[in-house]
Write a protein that holds these residues in place. Structure first.
Motif, mmCIF file in Angstrom:
data_model
loop_
_atom_site.group_PDB
_atom_site.id
_atom_site.type_symbol
_atom_site.label_atom_id
_atom_site.label_comp_id
_atom_site.label_asym_id
_atom_site.label_seq_id
_atom_site.Cartn_x
_atom_site.Cartn_y
_atom_site.Cartn_z
ATOM 1 N N VAL A 53 2.499 50.467 -34.140
ATOM 2 C CA VAL A 53 3.819 50.545 -34.764
ATOM 3 C C VAL A 53 4.495 51.840 -34.328
ATOM 4 O O VAL A 53 3.836 52.796 -33.936
ATOM 5 N N SER A 54 5.817 51.848 -34.427
ATOM 6 C CA SER A 54 6.591 53.048 -34.120
ATOM 7 C C SER A 54 7.059 53.667 -35.423
ATOM 8 O O SER A 54 7.718 52.993 -36.240
ATOM 9 N N VAL A 55 6.726 54.923 -35.658
ATOM 10 C CA VAL A 55 7.091 55.603 -36.902
ATOM 11 C C VAL A 55 7.630 56.992 -36.599
ATOM 12 O O VAL A 55 7.338 57.572 -35.554
ATOM 13 N N ALA A 56 8.415 57.504 -37.526
ATOM 14 C CA ALA A 56 8.883 58.879 -37.437
ATOM 15 C C ALA A 56 7.851 59.756 -38.120
ATOM 16 O O ALA A 56 7.679 59.699 -39.332
ATOM 17 N N ALA A 57 7.122 60.510 -37.340
ATOM 18 C CA ALA A 57 6.053 61.354 -37.900
ATOM 19 C C ALA A 57 6.011 62.675 -37.150
ATOM 20 O O ALA A 57 6.223 62.722 -35.938
ATOM 21 N N ASP A 58 5.743 63.734 -37.896
ATOM 22 C CA ASP A 58 5.632 65.052 -37.293
ATOM 23 C C ASP A 58 4.435 65.099 -36.352
ATOM 24 O O ASP A 58 3.399 64.479 -36.600
ATOM 25 N N GLN A 68 4.270 56.145 -31.345
ATOM 26 C CA GLN A 68 3.538 54.889 -31.370
ATOM 27 C C GLN A 68 2.131 55.188 -31.891
ATOM 28 O O GLN A 68 1.365 55.890 -31.243
ATOM 29 N N VAL A 69 1.811 54.671 -33.082
ATOM 30 C CA VAL A 69 0.520 54.944 -33.717
ATOM 31 C C VAL A 69 -0.108 53.629 -34.158
ATOM 32 O O VAL A 69 0.487 52.558 -34.023
#
Length: 229
Positions: A78-83, A56-57
């Motif tokens: 927003v919810s993102v796929a991030a390292d 959540q960023v």
């Protein structure tokens, strides 16, 4: 002849072919069932892994110019796929960035990184910052850091004494002008004085006129919508 068997050429009793076919079908179904279970488990593992990588960023929802203070309306979680190694601002860290200046121009639709917020690199090239003391009635009470403003150079000032340099012709030409600016700082006036001390970011070409007018108390500030002309 008995049910389920047939007599061969040698006289021996052999099972019907249908019985063998039925066994083969049962075997194939069992294998297919095992494969389905394996695929389901693999899919569950992949989905679980992808969910665990999501964070959540904060997303920038509108353009923010350099030097302008961030507001809650500029950001959205927003919810993102991030390292985990990517230095993005977590959604629960909004209170730590709201009110701070953008160190670089922020573009709508981009994810907010920690290095993009903080002490703004200001003034930008081609810009100057002018200080001014404004009294009640010379500015809207709603003014806040990061606001876009018009600085009107008025005919008369509020100070009893002026120490303004420049020729009378220069000053008369400047009177009545409206200069675009950005409010990059605001603080209460000295105790006992109703008003505020402001820092105004303007184009280099306008800085001297604004400084002269500010020293004479001859400015008034108008709050504008961002991006308006």
């Amino acid at each position: 002849m008995s049910l389920g068997t047939a007599t061969g050429r040698s006289g021996e009793r052999t099972p019907f072919r249908v019985e063998g076919q039925r066994r083969r079908r049962v075997g194939r179904r069992a294998v297919a069932g095992v494969l389905l279970v394996v695929v389901s488990v693999a899919a569950f593992v992949l989905v679980s892994a992808s969910r665990s990588d999501r964070r959540q960023v904060l997303l920038v929802v509108r353009d923010v110019p350099v030097g302008r203070a961030l507001t809650a309306g500029d950001l959205r979680a927003v919810s993102v796929a991030a390292d985990a190694g990517v230095d993005l601002v977590a959604a629960d860290g909004a209170d730590r960035v709201v009110g701070r200046a953008a160190a670089v121009p922020l573009t709508a639709g981009s994810l907010l990184a920690a290095g993009q917020v903080g002490q703004a690199r200001m003034p930008p090239a081609g810009q100057s910052v002018v200080g001014a003391a404004v009294r009640a009635g010379q500015y809207p009470a709603e003014l806040a850091r990061g606001d876009h403003i018009l600085i009107v150079l008025t005919q008369t000032g509020t100070t009893s004494t002026t120490t303004v340099t420049g020729t009378a012709a220069d000053q008369s030409e400047a009177v009545g002008r409206a200069v675009e600016g950005l409010l990059v700082g605001v603080a209460p006036a000295e105790q006992g004085i109703t008003g505020a001390v402001v820092s105004l970011q303007v184009a280099d070409a306008d800085a001297q006129d604004v400084a002269r007018a500010a020293a004479a108390g001859r400015i008034a500030l108008i709050l504008r919508a961002a991006g308006s002309r």
